[in-house]
Design a protein around this motif. Structure first.
Motif, PDB file in Angstrom:
ATOM      1  N   GLY A 137      -2.094  85.584  40.796  1.00 27.95           N
ATOM      2  CA  GLY A 137      -2.149  84.490  40.069  1.00 27.95           C
ATOM      3  C   GLY A 137      -1.000  83.597  40.322  1.00 27.95           C
ATOM      4  O   GLY A 137      -0.609  82.797  39.650  1.00 27.95           O
ATOM      5  N   GLN A 138      -0.571  83.819  41.606  1.00 32.34           N
ATOM      6  CA  GLN A 138       0.598  83.276  42.094  1.00 32.34           C
ATOM      7  C   GLN A 138       0.441  82.598  43.706  1.00 32.34           C
ATOM      8  O   GLN A 138      -0.245  83.240  44.345  1.00 32.34           O
ATOM      9  CB  GLN A 138       1.697  83.943  42.174  1.00 32.34           C
ATOM     10  CG  GLN A 138       3.329  83.174  42.540  1.00 32.34           C
ATOM     11  CD  GLN A 138       4.266  84.513  42.382  1.00 32.34           C
ATOM     12  OE1 GLN A 138       4.057  85.729  42.620  1.00 32.34           O
ATOM     13  NE2 GLN A 138       5.447  83.986  41.847  1.00 32.34           N
ATOM     14  N   ASP A 139       1.030  81.531  43.986  1.00 33.74           N
ATOM     15  CA  ASP A 139       0.849  80.805  45.124  1.00 33.74           C
ATOM     16  C   ASP A 139       1.872  81.582  46.111  1.00 33.74           C
ATOM     17  O   ASP A 139       2.809  81.256  46.015  1.00 33.74           O
ATOM     18  CB  ASP A 139       1.120  79.504  45.261  1.00 33.74           C
ATOM     19  CG  ASP A 139       1.024  78.673  46.470  1.00 33.74           C
ATOM     20  OD1 ASP A 139       0.443  79.255  47.320  1.00 33.74           O
ATOM     21  OD2 ASP A 139       1.533  77.621  46.621  1.00 33.74           O
ATOM     22  N   LEU A 140       1.265  82.204  47.196  1.00 33.42           N
ATOM     23  CA  LEU A 140       2.015  83.083  48.117  1.00 33.42           C
ATOM     24  C   LEU A 140       2.799  82.249  48.889  1.00 33.42           C
ATOM     25  O   LEU A 140       3.938  82.206  49.342  1.00 33.42           O
ATOM     26  CB  LEU A 140       1.139  84.078  48.814  1.00 33.42           C
ATOM     27  CG  LEU A 140       2.049  84.959  49.873  1.00 33.42           C
ATOM     28  CD1 LEU A 140       2.989  85.826  49.263  1.00 33.42           C
ATOM     29  CD2 LEU A 140       0.894  85.548  50.651  1.00 33.42           C
ATOM     30  N   MET A 141       2.105  80.887  49.449  1.00 36.63           N
ATOM     31  CA  MET A 141       2.690  80.270  50.330  1.00 36.63           C
ATOM     32  C   MET A 141       4.270  79.460  49.831  1.00 36.63           C
ATOM     33  O   MET A 141       5.077  79.217  50.510  1.00 36.63           O
ATOM     34  CB  MET A 141       1.776  79.024  50.774  1.00 36.63           C
ATOM     35  CG  MET A 141       0.574  79.454  51.507  1.00 36.63           C
ATOM     36  SD  MET A 141       0.674  80.682  52.701  1.00 36.63           S
ATOM     37  CE  MET A 141       1.436  79.575  54.215  1.00 36.63           C
ATOM     38  N   SER A 142       4.073  79.410  48.311  1.00 35.77           N
ATOM     39  CA  SER A 142       5.331  78.976  48.050  1.00 35.77           C
ATOM     40  C   SER A 142       6.566  79.900  47.807  1.00 35.77           C
ATOM     41  O   SER A 142       7.495  79.628  47.677  1.00 35.77           O
ATOM     42  CB  SER A 142       5.165  78.330  46.437  1.00 35.77           C
ATOM     43  OG  SER A 142       4.868  79.222  45.660  1.00 35.77           O
ATOM     44  N   CYS A 143       5.973  81.162  48.273  1.00 32.62           N
ATOM     45  CA  CYS A 143       7.271  82.261  47.871  1.00 32.62           C
ATOM     46  C   CYS A 143       7.529  83.144  49.354  1.00 32.62           C
ATOM     47  O   CYS A 143       8.067  84.055  49.369  1.00 32.62           O
ATOM     48  CB  CYS A 143       6.738  83.475  46.837  1.00 32.62           C
ATOM     49  SG  CYS A 143       5.863  82.729  45.336  1.00 32.62           S
ATOM     50  N   LEU A 144       7.135  82.310  50.546  1.00 32.69           N
ATOM     51  CA  LEU A 144       7.302  83.137  51.626  1.00 32.69           C
ATOM     52  C   LEU A 144       8.783  83.526  51.834  1.00 32.69           C
ATOM     53  O   LEU A 144       9.049  84.649  52.389  1.00 32.69           O
ATOM     54  CB  LEU A 144       6.901  82.108  52.790  1.00 32.69           C
ATOM     55  CG  LEU A 144       5.325  81.778  52.854  1.00 32.69           C
ATOM     56  CD1 LEU A 144       5.083  80.913  53.910  1.00 32.69           C
ATOM     57  CD2 LEU A 144       4.680  83.013  52.830  1.00 32.69           C
ATOM     58  N   MET A 176      12.378  86.877  41.287  1.00 34.56           N
ATOM     59  CA  MET A 176      11.096  86.597  41.699  1.00 34.56           C
ATOM     60  C   MET A 176      10.934  87.164  43.075  1.00 34.56           C
ATOM     61  O   MET A 176      10.027  87.692  43.728  1.00 34.56           O
ATOM     62  CB  MET A 176      11.086  85.054  42.103  1.00 34.56           C
ATOM     63  CG  MET A 176       9.579  84.541  42.534  1.00 34.56           C
ATOM     64  SD  MET A 176       9.545  82.770  43.024  1.00 34.56           S
ATOM     65  CE  MET A 176      10.482  82.597  44.552  1.00 34.56           C
ATOM     66  N   ASP A 177      11.939  87.244  43.934  1.00 36.76           N
ATOM     67  CA  ASP A 177      12.174  87.981  45.021  1.00 36.76           C
ATOM     68  C   ASP A 177      11.618  89.375  44.871  1.00 36.76           C
ATOM     69  O   ASP A 177      10.803  89.796  45.843  1.00 36.76           O
ATOM     70  CB  ASP A 177      13.432  87.897  45.908  1.00 36.76           C
ATOM     71  CG  ASP A 177      13.961  86.574  45.999  1.00 36.76           C
ATOM     72  OD1 ASP A 177      12.969  85.753  46.352  1.00 36.76           O
ATOM     73  OD2 ASP A 177      15.023  86.389  45.971  1.00 36.76           O
ATOM     74  N   ARG A 178      11.988  90.227  43.924  1.00 38.06           N
ATOM     75  CA  ARG A 178      11.660  91.464  43.780  1.00 38.06           C
ATOM     76  C   ARG A 178      10.283  91.592  43.311  1.00 38.06           C
ATOM     77  O   ARG A 178       9.716  92.602  43.912  1.00 38.06           O
ATOM     78  CB  ARG A 178      12.862  92.243  42.662  1.00 38.06           C
ATOM     79  CG  ARG A 178      14.059  92.390  43.167  1.00 38.06           C
ATOM     80  CD  ARG A 178      15.043  93.084  42.438  1.00 38.06           C
ATOM     81  NE  ARG A 178      15.238  92.706  41.104  1.00 38.06           N
ATOM     82  CZ  ARG A 178      16.083  91.683  40.675  1.00 38.06           C
ATOM     83  NH1 ARG A 178      17.100  91.529  41.692  1.00 38.06           N
ATOM     84  NH2 ARG A 178      16.185  91.367  39.544  1.00 38.06           N
ATOM     85  N   GLU A 179       9.703  90.691  42.674  1.00 39.34           N
ATOM     86  CA  GLU A 179       8.309  90.906  42.206  1.00 39.34           C
ATOM     87  C   GLU A 179       7.430  90.623  43.622  1.00 39.34           C
ATOM     88  O   GLU A 179       6.412  91.283  43.535  1.00 39.34           O
ATOM     89  CB  GLU A 179       8.063  89.557  41.137  1.00 39.34           C
ATOM     90  CG  GLU A 179       6.653  89.482  40.765  1.00 39.34           C
ATOM     91  CD  GLU A 179       6.598  88.536  39.760  1.00 39.34           C
ATOM     92  OE1 GLU A 179       5.292  88.209  39.501  1.00 39.34           O
ATOM     93  OE2 GLU A 179       7.566  87.958  39.327  1.00 39.34           O
ATOM     94  N   VAL A 180       7.815  89.568  43.998  1.00 41.98           N
ATOM     95  CA  VAL A 180       6.914  89.489  45.395  1.00 41.98           C
ATOM     96  C   VAL A 180       7.138  90.362  46.279  1.00 41.98           C
ATOM     97  O   VAL A 180       5.898  90.882  47.216  1.00 41.98           O
ATOM     98  CB  VAL A 180       7.358  87.906  46.041  1.00 41.98           C
ATOM     99  CG1 VAL A 180       6.636  87.824  47.501  1.00 41.98           C
ATOM    100  CG2 VAL A 180       7.311  86.888  45.164  1.00 41.98           C
TER     101      VAL A 180
END
Length: 208
Positions: free
Chosen positions: A187-194, A204-208
């Protein structure tokens, strides 16, 4: 004595397409069955498994392994590129050869059909004597490392010629539908978390 063998259809002929090679393999498996010799089959034409000796990419260049690279350039930081230069596809396998993307369902469906389907069709009932297939370390090709340029001048092993100007960059494995899969699962936008794919120590880094 010899209790069992691991073998495959010949690499030296037209891999997976040579009638004489399949006939020789049928004779081997049939003989092993009469002698009580166990048989495993090797599912590739050299490391890594997944490309069927290049057959998966025949007519389907879109199935080539990809990576997401961090260029370090703020204006064009992340780039999807083939996972070839500076990866195990170029510097660790027996051949210098582009590889299939094992994250791509379409590519792997083709690998199963081209390889396992061929063994099923060609061996027929002899396949019942085969206990297992050995898969040779399917690779995400997810890292860039220093390459020995001397490999690229050996015509016996170079099937696909690398671009010597290709940059060696930090990279992670990629497939075109990964953002959609990630969105569906998390349920998250991967492109914003690259950036989190390459570093960071926030929650958030650890979650991704």
């Amino acid at each position: 004595g010899c209790g069992g063998i691991v073998t495959n259809v010949s690499w030296r002929d037209d891999y997976l397409r040579s009638p004489p090679a399949w006939q020789r393999l049928r004779e081997v498996v049939a003989y092993c069955r009469t002698q009580g010799i166990r048989v495993w089959l090797y599912d590739e034409n050299t490391f890594p498994s997944g490309g069927a000796g290049g057959r998966v990419l025949d007519g389907h260049p879109e199935f080539e392994a990809q990576c997401l690279a961090d260029t370090g350039n703020p204006s064009d930081r992340f780039r999807v590129m083939p996972a070839f230069e500076h990866t195990p596809a170029a510097n660790m396998g027996h051949y210098v050869r582009r590889c299939a993307n094992i994250m791509d369902d379409r590519a792997m469906s083709r690998f199963v059909d081209v390889t396992y389907g061929a063994y099923a069709r060609e061996l027929g009932e002899l396949l019942t004597h085969v206990e297992a297939f050995f898969t040779d370390e399917p690779s995400l090709l997810a890292f860039h490392s220093k390459t020995d340029p001397a490999r690229f001048h050996n015509s016996d092993i170079v099937i696909d010629k690398p671009d010597p100007a290709a940059p060696c960059l930090p990279c992670v494995p990629w497939v075109n539908d990964l953002p959609a899969r990630y969105q569906e699962r998390h349920g998250q936008d991967l492109m914003s978390c690259l950036p989190s794919l390459f570093g960071g120590d926030t929650a958030m880094d650890r979650e991704v």
